[in-house]
Design a protein around this motif. Sequence first.
Motif, PDB file in Angstrom:
ATOM      1  N   TYR A 121       0.854  -1.198   0.000  1.00  0.00           N
ATOM      2  CA  TYR A 121       0.000   0.000   0.000  1.00  0.00           C
ATOM      3  C   TYR A 121       0.885   1.241   0.000  1.00  0.00           C
ATOM      4  CZ  TYR A 121      -3.957  -2.974   1.348  1.00  0.00           C
ATOM      5  OH  TYR A 121      -4.938  -3.932   1.394  1.00  0.00           O
ATOM      6  N   PHE A 122       0.504   2.230  -0.811  1.00  0.00           N
ATOM      7  CA  PHE A 122       1.186   3.519  -0.866  1.00  0.00           C
ATOM      8  C   PHE A 122       0.201   4.577  -0.345  1.00  0.00           C
ATOM      9  CE2 PHE A 122       2.212   0.830  -4.521  1.00  0.00           C
ATOM     10  CZ  PHE A 122       3.563   0.593  -4.322  1.00  0.00           C
ATOM     11  N   ILE A 123       0.397   5.011   0.904  1.00  0.00           N
ATOM     12  CA  ILE A 123      -0.553   5.911   1.557  1.00  0.00           C
ATOM     13  C   ILE A 123      -0.069   7.352   1.408  1.00  0.00           C
ATOM     14  CG2 ILE A 123      -1.707   6.510   3.719  1.00  0.00           C
ATOM     15  CD1 ILE A 123      -1.127   3.633   4.677  1.00  0.00           C
ATOM     16  N   PHE A 124      -0.770   8.123   0.594  1.00  0.00           N
ATOM     17  CA  PHE A 124      -0.500   9.558   0.452  1.00  0.00           C
ATOM     18  C   PHE A 124      -1.553  10.282   1.282  1.00  0.00           C
ATOM     19  CE2 PHE A 124       1.156   7.479  -3.321  1.00  0.00           C
ATOM     20  CZ  PHE A 124       2.406   8.050  -3.471  1.00  0.00           C
ATOM     21  N   GLN A 125      -1.183  10.649   2.476  1.00  0.00           N
ATOM     22  CA  GLN A 125      -2.140  11.105   3.484  1.00  0.00           C
ATOM     23  C   GLN A 125      -2.262  12.617   3.555  1.00  0.00           C
ATOM     24  OE1 GLN A 125      -1.092  10.383   7.738  1.00  0.00           O
ATOM     25  NE2 GLN A 125      -1.780  12.502   7.786  1.00  0.00           N
ATOM     26  N   PRO A 126      -3.484  13.143   3.567  1.00  0.00           N
ATOM     27  CA  PRO A 126      -3.661  14.588   3.737  1.00  0.00           C
ATOM     28  C   PRO A 126      -3.562  15.013   5.201  1.00  0.00           C
ATOM     29  CG  PRO A 126      -5.797  13.542   3.567  1.00  0.00           C
ATOM     30  CD  PRO A 126      -4.769  12.445   3.381  1.00  0.00           C
ATOM     31  N   SER A 127      -3.396  16.300   5.392  1.00  0.00           N
ATOM     32  CA  SER A 127      -3.652  16.957   6.674  1.00  0.00           C
ATOM     33  C   SER A 127      -2.899  16.372   7.867  1.00  0.00           C
ATOM     34  CB  SER A 127      -5.161  16.935   6.961  1.00  0.00           C
ATOM     35  OG  SER A 127      -5.489  17.789   8.019  1.00  0.00           O
ATOM     36  N   GLU A 128      -1.588  16.228   7.736  1.00  0.00           N
ATOM     37  CA  GLU A 128      -0.813  15.835   8.916  1.00  0.00           C
ATOM     38  C   GLU A 128      -0.654  16.999   9.867  1.00  0.00           C
ATOM     39  OE1 GLU A 128       2.237  15.474  11.729  1.00  0.00           O
ATOM     40  OE2 GLU A 128       2.511  16.778   9.988  1.00  0.00           O
ATOM     41  N   GLU A 129      -0.537  18.211   9.318  1.00  0.00           N
ATOM     42  CA  GLU A 129      -0.241  19.372  10.144  1.00  0.00           C
ATOM     43  C   GLU A 129      -1.413  19.775  11.035  1.00  0.00           C
ATOM     44  OE1 GLU A 129       2.599  20.485  10.539  1.00  0.00           O
ATOM     45  OE2 GLU A 129       3.743  19.870   8.774  1.00  0.00           O
ATOM     46  N   THR A 130      -2.630  19.532  10.588  1.00  0.00           N
ATOM     47  CA  THR A 130      -3.806  19.860  11.394  1.00  0.00           C
ATOM     48  C   THR A 130      -4.874  18.800  11.181  1.00  0.00           C
ATOM     49  OG1 THR A 130      -4.890  21.153   9.647  1.00  0.00           O
ATOM     50  CG2 THR A 130      -3.377  22.343  11.095  1.00  0.00           C
ATOM     51  N   LEU A 319      10.176  15.928  20.825  1.00  0.00           N
ATOM     52  CA  LEU A 319       9.062  16.459  21.610  1.00  0.00           C
ATOM     53  C   LEU A 319       7.983  17.105  20.738  1.00  0.00           C
ATOM     54  CD1 LEU A 319      10.725  17.836  24.844  1.00  0.00           C
ATOM     55  CD2 LEU A 319       8.725  16.358  24.739  1.00  0.00           C
ATOM     56  N   PHE A 320       8.080  16.955  19.418  1.00  0.00           N
ATOM     57  CA  PHE A 320       6.985  17.447  18.584  1.00  0.00           C
ATOM     58  C   PHE A 320       6.003  16.314  18.309  1.00  0.00           C
ATOM     59  CE2 PHE A 320      10.733  16.851  15.727  1.00  0.00           C
ATOM     60  CZ  PHE A 320      10.305  15.722  15.049  1.00  0.00           C
ATOM     61  N   GLY A 321       4.806  16.700  17.852  1.00  0.00           N
ATOM     62  CA  GLY A 321       3.760  15.728  17.570  1.00  0.00           C
ATOM     63  C   GLY A 321       3.807  15.272  16.125  1.00  0.00           C
ATOM     64  N   GLU A 322       3.212  14.097  15.866  1.00  0.00           N
ATOM     65  CA  GLU A 322       3.205  13.515  14.525  1.00  0.00           C
ATOM     66  C   GLU A 322       2.029  12.547  14.439  1.00  0.00           C
ATOM     67  OE1 GLU A 322       3.303  12.051  11.134  1.00  0.00           O
ATOM     68  OE2 GLU A 322       5.007  13.423  11.392  1.00  0.00           O
ATOM     69  N   ASP A 323       1.139  12.765  13.461  1.00  0.00           N
ATOM     70  CA  ASP A 323      -0.072  11.943  13.439  1.00  0.00           C
ATOM     71  C   ASP A 323       0.134  10.547  12.843  1.00  0.00           C
ATOM     72  OD1 ASP A 323      -0.171  12.280  10.655  1.00  0.00           O
ATOM     73  OD2 ASP A 323      -2.253  12.960  10.639  1.00  0.00           O
TER      74      ASP A 323
END
Length: 381
Positions: A121-130, A319-323
């Motif tokens: 699977y190739f997941i091109f994901q939207p909206s990581e930043e918010t 210490l930063f976030g990542e979805d």
Amino acid sequence: MEYEYLKETRRWLHQHPELSMQEFETTAFIKNELDALDIPYDTPLPTGVIGYLKGTTEQAVAFRADIDALPIHEENDVDYRSSVDHVMHACGHDGHTTILLAFAKRVKALYDAGKLTATVYFIFQPSEETEAGANQLLNAYSFKLKPDYIFGLHMMPNNEEGLVLSKPGPITASATEYRFFIKGLSAHVANKEQGHSAGEALSFILSQISQLQHYHLPGLRQNIVHIGQFHAGEAINTVPSNGYLEGTIRTYAADDLATVKEQMLKIAEACSVVTGTAVEVKFSEGYPSTSNDTDAYQLMKQASEETSLEWIEKEEPYLFGEDFAFYSQVAPTAFAFLGCRNAEQQFVTGLHTSTLNFDEHVLLGGVDLFSAILARFEATL
């Protein structure tokens, strides 16, 4: 040939950045690339794409790239700078997307040769930043064949080209926003005792929040309880009747986050009693801590040995976030960071800065790593 594809693709994406959940042109570009390769795909959300190639076994592996940009005005003086004012790929997502597209080309060649055993699977994901695009995507999509592992890679300008960095267990922090709303009672300064000051309440809350780390959280764990902005009052000669405070909480352990939230609720209650104001605290649940599964981590680390990359095992998480954290709800995951710092070319500024840039040669390392993971994964079948 592959480098030229990486260069052209990344620079087109860099010139055409789009904010979270607005990545329509980016999505169309990705679809066109997958169509040209004859790779089928699904679009469970208005933006973003999940491509897939079916293998000959019941095994499956997924790779993710995020596609959104940031509301930052680019200051790089390059011919491929952002064509959109105040929108920029300042977190390397143009690089992530390019790596995954180039990897898809390699996997398609395996598929056409009849050598692909695991479904990819190739997941091109939207909206990581918010807005937690990963969570939205997973809520809207059911994998035809559940992945055994999901892998992700992120550009890291703090570290030199040729390095890839990660660690077992937590690799990024959870990110939760908090907001205090204060309602007092206004009065003229000449009769200030008749009011209930939101300023006094705000002072109380600030003092108590600053003590949370010291008195209520384990000293050996890393946590951040950050105060972002606050204000109170309406006029120079009146008792402040309204106040507001907001900030973010970064933790690795779920029980630490629970402790912070519990203490904040107590602070709001105590403040109301002490100051006579009405205090409400609200939480905006953000991203959980991204944590690397032991087996997935080892697979990724061992795969890096088949590339020119040097694997660095970090002692402490970021210490930063990542979805990317949400993908662990589906399958064991591993996430790493690809060094792209190049002082000679003056590519030295950090993530989320207006001058982030990198040499596209580093993207070859990302494609090689994904390819080595797939090769090692299939060797275990």
